[in-house]
Design a protein around this motif. Structure first.
Motif, PDB file in Angstrom:
ATOM      1  N   PRO A   1      -4.955   5.053  -1.976  1.00  0.00           N
ATOM      2  CA  PRO A   1      -5.088   4.946  -0.357  1.00  0.00           C
ATOM      3  C   PRO A   1      -6.224   3.653   0.302  1.00  0.00           C
ATOM      4  O   PRO A   1      -6.184   2.962  -0.598  1.00  0.00           O
ATOM      5  N   PRO A   2      -5.973   3.353   1.353  1.00  0.00           N
ATOM      6  CA  PRO A   2      -5.598   1.583   2.668  1.00  0.00           C
ATOM      7  C   PRO A   2      -7.518   1.028   1.725  1.00  0.00           C
ATOM      8  O   PRO A   2      -7.320  -0.021   1.811  1.00  0.00           O
ATOM      9  N   SER A   3      -8.253   2.025   1.228  1.00  0.00           N
ATOM     10  CA  SER A   3      -9.684   1.640   0.919  1.00  0.00           C
ATOM     11  C   SER A   3      -9.795   0.886  -0.333  1.00  0.00           C
ATOM     12  O   SER A   3     -10.414  -0.088  -0.653  1.00  0.00           O
ATOM     13  N   ILE A   4      -8.355   1.042  -1.052  1.00  0.00           N
ATOM     14  CA  ILE A   4      -7.839   0.544  -2.600  1.00  0.00           C
ATOM     15  C   ILE A   4      -7.689  -0.558  -2.177  1.00  0.00           C
ATOM     16  O   ILE A   4      -6.932  -1.832  -1.634  1.00  0.00           O
TER      17      ILE A   4
ATOM     18  N   LEU B   1       5.690  -1.074 -11.559  1.00  0.00           N
ATOM     19  CA  LEU B   1       4.829  -2.049 -10.936  1.00  0.00           C
ATOM     20  C   LEU B   1       6.025  -2.655  -9.123  1.00  0.00           C
ATOM     21  O   LEU B   1       5.163  -2.357  -8.249  1.00  0.00           O
ATOM     22  N   ALA B   2       7.067  -2.001  -9.364  1.00  0.00           N
ATOM     23  CA  ALA B   2       8.065  -2.422  -8.204  1.00  0.00           C
ATOM     24  C   ALA B   2       7.645  -0.684  -6.961  1.00  0.00           C
ATOM     25  O   ALA B   2       7.382  -1.662  -6.105  1.00  0.00           O
ATOM     26  N   VAL B   3       7.318   0.309  -7.776  1.00  0.00           N
ATOM     27  CA  VAL B   3       7.087   1.525  -6.889  1.00  0.00           C
ATOM     28  C   VAL B   3       5.728   1.257  -6.101  1.00  0.00           C
ATOM     29  O   VAL B   3       5.380   1.317  -5.092  1.00  0.00           O
ATOM     30  N   THR B   4       5.043   0.913  -6.837  1.00  0.00           N
ATOM     31  CA  THR B   4       3.122   0.232  -6.490  1.00  0.00           C
ATOM     32  C   THR B   4       3.223  -1.031  -5.452  1.00  0.00           C
ATOM     33  O   THR B   4       2.685  -0.442  -4.701  1.00  0.00           O
ATOM     34  N   THR B   5       3.828  -2.345  -5.961  1.00  0.00           N
ATOM     35  CA  THR B   5       3.825  -2.808  -5.171  1.00  0.00           C
ATOM     36  C   THR B   5       5.145  -2.884  -3.575  1.00  0.00           C
ATOM     37  O   THR B   5       4.447  -3.034  -2.894  1.00  0.00           O
ATOM     38  N   GLN B   6       5.763  -1.753  -3.439  1.00  0.00           N
ATOM     39  CA  GLN B   6       6.403  -1.913  -2.721  1.00  0.00           C
ATOM     40  C   GLN B   6       5.595  -0.673  -1.893  1.00  0.00           C
ATOM     41  O   GLN B   6       5.998  -0.582  -0.859  1.00  0.00           O
TER      42      GLN B   6
ATOM     43  N   ILE C   1       2.464  -0.794  -1.495  1.00  0.00           N
ATOM     44  CA  ILE C   1       1.558  -1.472  -0.888  1.00  0.00           C
ATOM     45  C   ILE C   1       2.183  -2.340   0.560  1.00  0.00           C
ATOM     46  O   ILE C   1       1.215  -2.674   1.207  1.00  0.00           O
ATOM     47  N   ALA C   2       3.327  -2.756   0.132  1.00  0.00           N
ATOM     48  CA  ALA C   2       3.464  -3.774   0.641  1.00  0.00           C
ATOM     49  C   ALA C   2       3.629  -2.869   2.133  1.00  0.00           C
ATOM     50  O   ALA C   2       3.811  -3.620   3.180  1.00  0.00           O
ATOM     51  N   THR C   3       4.036  -1.740   2.095  1.00  0.00           N
ATOM     52  CA  THR C   3       4.749  -1.171   3.052  1.00  0.00           C
ATOM     53  C   THR C   3       3.976   0.108   3.743  1.00  0.00           C
ATOM     54  O   THR C   3       3.496   0.010   4.970  1.00  0.00           O
TER      55      THR C   3
END
Length: 256
Positions: free
Chosen positions: A189-192, A239-244, A246-248
């Motif tokens: 969630p955005p709060s993380i 990392l790829a799915v997580t950072t994507q 977070i970025a979006t």
């Protein structure tokens, strides 16, 4: 890929951002003068690896030893990411560790933490730090990142869990996990504010480690497919799915 027309980025750990001129020497100067064949008047960027970015031009060369004087045009401090990402991974064998760190740096991790697992074959040694740092520095410069990932002290699963709080999400791969693509807002969630990617050795986490992660309120298993992956491949997939995500995530919140 970064367009070749972009000025190259060089690392100067003791960069003085208040000065009108900056001198680079040593390996960075040799790379600029000999490998890059830079000349007076060429544009260049410098960073201290902690978010500072200096844009300028080569104004002079001196040798021996080779050094470059950079006339500063612009200075800025890039903000820290709203959500930091730490890769806590068991160590793959041989040079696969350096491949992992190169790719993880490209994907934007803020820190790497060697993970000491019950089934670990390779364990972290202090002598590894220098080469690991050089690999991450090189990858960061190639991708024009102004923050070099920090190498944290080796830790066990229990220590990672103990350091988590309500603003932390511990992410690990699991064949029975949820899909980040479908349920990202529920998983991260955005709060993380801090995401820790946990990757075990090729034998996997042992039952005790799996059990402690399953019982942790901050742990989130993520499904990245049905394949059995090597340590470095699993780390990069997560990392790829997580950072994507977070970025979006911010864009998704705005659209809704």
């Amino acid at each position: 890929m970064i367009p070749s027309s972009r000025p190259p980025l060089f690392l100067k750990r003791d960069l003085d951002t208040s000065s009108d001129e900056v001198i680079i020497s040593g390996d960075e100067a040799n790379h600029a003068g000999r490998s890059r064949r830079m000349r007076v008047g060429d544009s260049v960027c410098l960073t201290n690896g902690r978010g500072a970015l200096v844009e300028g031009r080569v104004s002079a060369f001196s040798k021996p030893p080779l050094s470059l004087t950079i006339s500063v045009d612009q200075v800025r401090q890039e903000p820290e990411p709203a959500t930091s990402v730490t890769l806590a991974s068991a160590l793959p064998k041989g040079d696969r560790l350096y491949t992992l760190l190169d790719m993880a740096t490209q994907l934007g991790i803020q820190a790497f933490q060697p993970l000491d697992c019950a089934r670990s074959v390779v364990r972290w040694q202090p002598r590894m730090k220098d080469r690991c740092t050089r690999v991450m520095e090189s990858a960061a410069k190639q991708c024009r990142q102004t923050r070099i990932p920090e190498i944290l002290t080796s830790a066990r699963i229990d220590e990672i869990i103990a350091s988590a709080d309500n603003e932390t999400c511990l992410v690990q791969g699991s064949a029975t996990g949820r899909s980040l693509c479908d349920e990202g807002r529920c998983i991260i969630p955005p709060s993380i504010k801090r995401v820790v990617i946990l990757v075990g050795p090729e034998g996997g986490f042992d039952p005790g480690e799996d059990g402690r992660l399953s019982a942790c309120a901050y742990s989130r298993p993520i499904r990245c497919g049905n394949q059995i992956l090597r340590t470095e491949t699993a780390a990069i997939a997560l990392l790829a799915v997580t950072t994507q995500w977070i970025a979006t995530a911010g864009d998704s919140e705005t659209d809704n």
